[in-house]
Motif scaffolding. Structure first.
Motif, PDB file in Angstrom:
ATOM      1  N   GLU A   1       9.132  -6.087  -6.778  1.00 51.42           N
ATOM      2  CA  GLU A   1       8.640  -5.037  -5.891  1.00 51.42           C
ATOM      3  C   GLU A   1       9.790  -4.402  -5.140  1.00 51.42           C
ATOM      4  O   GLU A   1      10.834  -5.005  -4.940  1.00 51.42           O
ATOM      5  CB  GLU A   1       7.600  -5.595  -4.916  1.00 51.42           C
ATOM      6  CG  GLU A   1       8.047  -6.800  -4.113  1.00 51.42           C
ATOM      7  CD  GLU A   1       6.905  -7.389  -3.302  1.00 51.42           C
ATOM      8  OE1 GLU A   1       6.023  -6.620  -2.882  1.00 51.42           O
ATOM      9  OE2 GLU A   1       6.890  -8.600  -3.088  1.00 51.42           O
TER      10      GLU A   1
ATOM     11  N   HIS B   1      12.191  -0.680  -4.768  1.00 46.85           N
ATOM     12  CA  HIS B   1      12.669   0.443  -5.582  1.00 46.85           C
ATOM     13  C   HIS B   1      13.253  -0.118  -6.877  1.00 46.85           C
ATOM     14  O   HIS B   1      14.452  -0.030  -7.142  1.00 46.85           O
ATOM     15  CB  HIS B   1      13.697   1.252  -4.798  1.00 46.85           C
ATOM     16  CG  HIS B   1      13.154   1.872  -3.558  1.00 46.85           C
ATOM     17  ND1 HIS B   1      12.152   2.822  -3.587  1.00 46.85           N
ATOM     18  CD2 HIS B   1      13.429   1.667  -2.245  1.00 46.85           C
ATOM     19  CE1 HIS B   1      11.858   3.187  -2.344  1.00 46.85           C
ATOM     20  NE2 HIS B   1      12.609   2.490  -1.516  1.00 46.85           N
TER      21      HIS B   1
ATOM     22  N   ASP C   1       2.719  -0.542 -11.003  1.00 45.83           N
ATOM     23  CA  ASP C   1       2.384   0.552 -10.092  1.00 45.83           C
ATOM     24  C   ASP C   1       3.677   1.262  -9.695  1.00 45.83           C
ATOM     25  O   ASP C   1       4.559   0.658  -9.072  1.00 45.83           O
ATOM     26  CB  ASP C   1       1.670   0.029  -8.841  1.00 45.83           C
ATOM     27  CG  ASP C   1       0.337  -0.615  -9.180  1.00 45.83           C
ATOM     28  OD1 ASP C   1      -0.304  -0.174 -10.143  1.00 45.83           O
ATOM     29  OD2 ASP C   1      -0.044  -1.577  -8.481  1.00 45.83           O
ATOM     30  N   VAL C   2       3.771   2.536 -10.046  1.00 45.89           N
ATOM     31  CA  VAL C   2       5.008   3.296  -9.829  1.00 45.89           C
ATOM     32  C   VAL C   2       4.925   4.080  -8.527  1.00 45.89           C
ATOM     33  O   VAL C   2       3.963   4.827  -8.300  1.00 45.89           O
ATOM     34  CB  VAL C   2       5.278   4.256 -11.005  1.00 45.89           C
ATOM     35  CG1 VAL C   2       6.571   5.031 -10.771  1.00 45.89           C
ATOM     36  CG2 VAL C   2       5.338   3.491 -12.308  1.00 45.89           C
ATOM     37  N   GLY C   3       5.925   3.907  -7.662  1.00 42.91           N
ATOM     38  CA  GLY C   3       6.028   4.731  -6.472  1.00 42.91           C
ATOM     39  C   GLY C   3       6.403   6.146  -6.863  1.00 42.91           C
ATOM     40  O   GLY C   3       7.417   6.366  -7.529  1.00 42.91           O
ATOM     41  N   LYS C   4       5.611   7.115  -6.473  1.00 48.71           N
ATOM     42  CA  LYS C   4       5.798   8.491  -6.937  1.00 48.71           C
ATOM     43  C   LYS C   4       6.586   9.358  -5.973  1.00 48.71           C
ATOM     44  O   LYS C   4       6.884  10.510  -6.276  1.00 48.71           O
ATOM     45  CB  LYS C   4       4.439   9.121  -7.226  1.00 48.71           C
ATOM     46  CG  LYS C   4       3.658   8.397  -8.319  1.00 48.71           C
ATOM     47  CD  LYS C   4       2.322   9.050  -8.591  1.00 48.71           C
ATOM     48  CE  LYS C   4       1.573   8.299  -9.696  1.00 48.71           C
ATOM     49  NZ  LYS C   4       0.252   8.919  -9.977  1.00 48.71           N
TER      50      LYS C   4
ATOM     51  N   GLU D   1       7.487   2.394  -2.735  1.00 46.38           N
ATOM     52  CA  GLU D   1       7.991   1.313  -3.569  1.00 46.38           C
ATOM     53  C   GLU D   1       7.120   1.144  -4.807  1.00 46.38           C
ATOM     54  O   GLU D   1       5.979   1.599  -4.846  1.00 46.38           O
ATOM     55  CB  GLU D   1       8.036   0.005  -2.770  1.00 46.38           C
ATOM     56  CG  GLU D   1       8.984   0.048  -1.583  1.00 46.38           C
ATOM     57  CD  GLU D   1       9.073  -1.285  -0.865  1.00 46.38           C
ATOM     58  OE1 GLU D   1       8.199  -2.147  -1.118  1.00 46.38           O
ATOM     59  OE2 GLU D   1      10.010  -1.474  -0.070  1.00 46.38           O
ATOM     60  N   SER D   2       7.684   0.497  -5.809  1.00 44.35           N
ATOM     61  CA  SER D   2       6.960   0.195  -7.048  1.00 44.35           C
ATOM     62  C   SER D   2       6.686  -1.305  -7.119  1.00 44.35           C
ATOM     63  O   SER D   2       7.297  -2.110  -6.412  1.00 44.35           O
ATOM     64  CB  SER D   2       7.776   0.643  -8.266  1.00 44.35           C
ATOM     65  OG  SER D   2       8.026   2.029  -8.227  1.00 44.35           O
ATOM     66  N   TYR D   3       5.748  -1.657  -7.981  1.00 44.72           N
ATOM     67  CA  TYR D   3       5.364  -3.066  -8.138  1.00 44.72           C
ATOM     68  C   TYR D   3       5.135  -3.352  -9.623  1.00 44.72           C
ATOM     69  O   TYR D   3       4.524  -2.546 -10.346  1.00 44.72           O
ATOM     70  CB  TYR D   3       4.091  -3.375  -7.355  1.00 44.72           C
ATOM     71  CG  TYR D   3       3.515  -4.741  -7.613  1.00 44.72           C
ATOM     72  CD1 TYR D   3       4.007  -5.868  -6.954  1.00 44.72           C
ATOM     73  CD2 TYR D   3       2.475  -4.918  -8.534  1.00 44.72           C
ATOM     74  CE1 TYR D   3       3.484  -7.127  -7.198  1.00 44.72           C
ATOM     75  CE2 TYR D   3       1.945  -6.174  -8.784  1.00 44.72           C
ATOM     76  CZ  TYR D   3       2.453  -7.275  -8.108  1.00 44.72           C
ATOM     77  OH  TYR D   3       1.933  -8.529  -8.355  1.00 44.72           O
ATOM     78  N   CYS D   4       5.643  -4.488 -10.061  1.00 38.06           N
ATOM     79  CA  CYS D   4       5.442  -4.913 -11.451  1.00 38.06           C
ATOM     80  C   CYS D   4       5.131  -6.404 -11.484  1.00 38.06           C
ATOM     81  O   CYS D   4       5.812  -7.185 -10.816  1.00 38.06           O
ATOM     82  CB  CYS D   4       6.701  -4.608 -12.278  1.00 38.06           C
ATOM     83  SG  CYS D   4       6.650  -5.244 -13.985  1.00 38.06           S
TER      84      CYS D   4
END
Length: 407
Positions: free
Chosen positions: A10, A12, A39-42, A47-50
């Motif tokens: 989680e 950037h 989930d991509v931070g647009k 932030e993004s999560y994988c």
């Protein structure tokens, strides 16, 4: 039969390269992965999560993959408590002890994450249940029965993410080496970083080598000390000797730093200087007696700037202030490093690497040396947060001081 665990990333994770590195780790070590959630931070501030399932052929292979993923910022979805084992005796750690990186680290104890205090690379982590608290210890400081973290189960490493852009006074500090001559814009950015650190109440540590004096840049560093832009100094016996020699005789290794001439008996000046400082009782006493009335060490004494002088097998003298016990010097350097918010490493390979080894990866570092090996060795040794400039310190330091002091 394959074995598998769920891990999470989680932050950037895309633009910082974290996700790509983690995918590469799994594949390079012969494992497989299946992304379950992404989930991509647009927007730039999102932030993004994988979450992915990591698969391996056996437990040993999976353990190796998870170790490398942990070092790159990926964490188990269901982390266990850290494994603690008592040290069998003083200065001896249990087999399989966790050896730290310089990144911010936490260990899980009794279901809670404890931040590891005084993080630096190549240390053991000790947990004190009475706090509870976790902190690093170098191996020679381990006491019998210290509870030492073993393996990396229950350990969480969070490598600092690189900034998304170059905005702000520290945006340019994204690691790497510049082999160009010092540009006005880069020096201005470093000057802004120093000023910003001071404005926020932070501390600046200078790590100069003898070349600072030899190149004629000692006056510039002395000005930064006298004006309050240097809070601590870490150097070797050689730097102090030649700085004091310059203040006493106007020479460095016998050469006049202004005229570049070699006065008669100039080659003896550094030995004379050492003798006179020893006779006085030390650097502070030499300044009080008026033996020296200018230079970096003079300004450190006059402005109560603490300094650490670490000795080596090559030292002449050495000066009374020089620590000849290597462990004592390491500990003194370590205390300074833990207090520093910004470090200026100025034309010294050995001290740059020594101080760099004690720094957390969150400390901002600028390393300047005309020898590219100094800068690359610092980065390769683990201080990846450093910005390196391959250039003449005699050009860089006066320009930096002028930029800082004239604004």
């Amino acid at each position: 039969m394959t074995v598998a665990r769920s891990v999470e990333l989680e932050g950037h994770i895309i633009d910082s390269g974290m996700m790509q590195r983690c995918f590469g780790v799994v594949m390079d070590l012969g494992g497989n992965f299946d992304v379950e959630v992404f989930d991509v931070g647009k927007h730039k501030d999102e932030e993004s999560y994988c979450r992915m399932i990591v698969q391996a052929d056996d437990e040993d292979q999976l353990r190796e993959i998870l170790h490398e993923l942990n070092q790159n910022g990926a964490h188990l979805s269901d982390p266990p408590n850290a494994t603690l084992e008592p040290a069998p005796e003083d200065r001896v750690v249990p087999d399989g002890f966790y050896s730290t990186t310089n990144h911010p680290t936490k260990v899980r104890y009794d279901g809670e994450w404890l931040p590891v205090e005084n993080i630096e690379m190549d240390c053991a982590v000790v947990v004190d249940p009475d706090g509870p608290r976790a902190y690093t210890k170098v191996l020679n400081a381990i006491d019998e029965d210290d509870l030492v973290v073993t393996d990396d189960a229950g350990v969480r490493v969070d490598p600092p993410e690189r900034p998304r852009d170059s905005g702000g006074p520290f945006g340019f500090m994204q690691g790497g080496v510049s082999a160009e001559r010092p540009s006005e814009s880069l020096i201005r950015q470093i000057a802004e970083a120093v000023a910003e650190t001071k404005a926020e109440g932070g501390s600046v540590l200078a790590v100069p080598g003898p070349a600072v004096v030899h190149s004629g840049a000692g006056d510039a560093l002395a000005r930064l000390v006298s004006e309050g832009y240097v809070d601590m100094l870490s150097a070797g016996n050689g730097f102090a000797v030649h700085d004091l020699e310059s203040g006493r005789y106007g020479t460095s290794l016998g050469m006049n730093v202004e005229t570049l001439e070699n006065p008669r008996k100039g080659h003896k000046h550094h030995i004379y200087t050492i003798s006179e400082v020893i006779r006085a009782g030390g650097i502070h006493e030499a300044v009080e007696e008026g033996l020296v009335d200018e230079g970096v060490m003079y300004e450190c004494v006059e402005n109560d700037v603490p300094y650490v002088l670490a000795g080596s097998i090559r030292d002449d003298g050495p000066l009374p202030d020089t620590m000849t016990d290597a462990v004592e010097a390491q500990n003194a350097i370590r205390e300074q490093a833990h207090e520093a918010d910004l470090v200026l490493m100025l034309a010294t390979l050995l001290h740059s690497v020594a101080v760099g080894n004690c720094l957390p990866s969150t400390t901002r570092v600028v390393c300047v040396d005309i020898n590219p090996a100094t800068v690359t060795q610092l980065l390769d040794r683990g201080s990846a947060q450093a910005i390196g400039m391959v250039t003449d310190i005699g050009t860089f330091l006066p320009a930096l001081a002028e930029t800082i002091l004239d604004e």
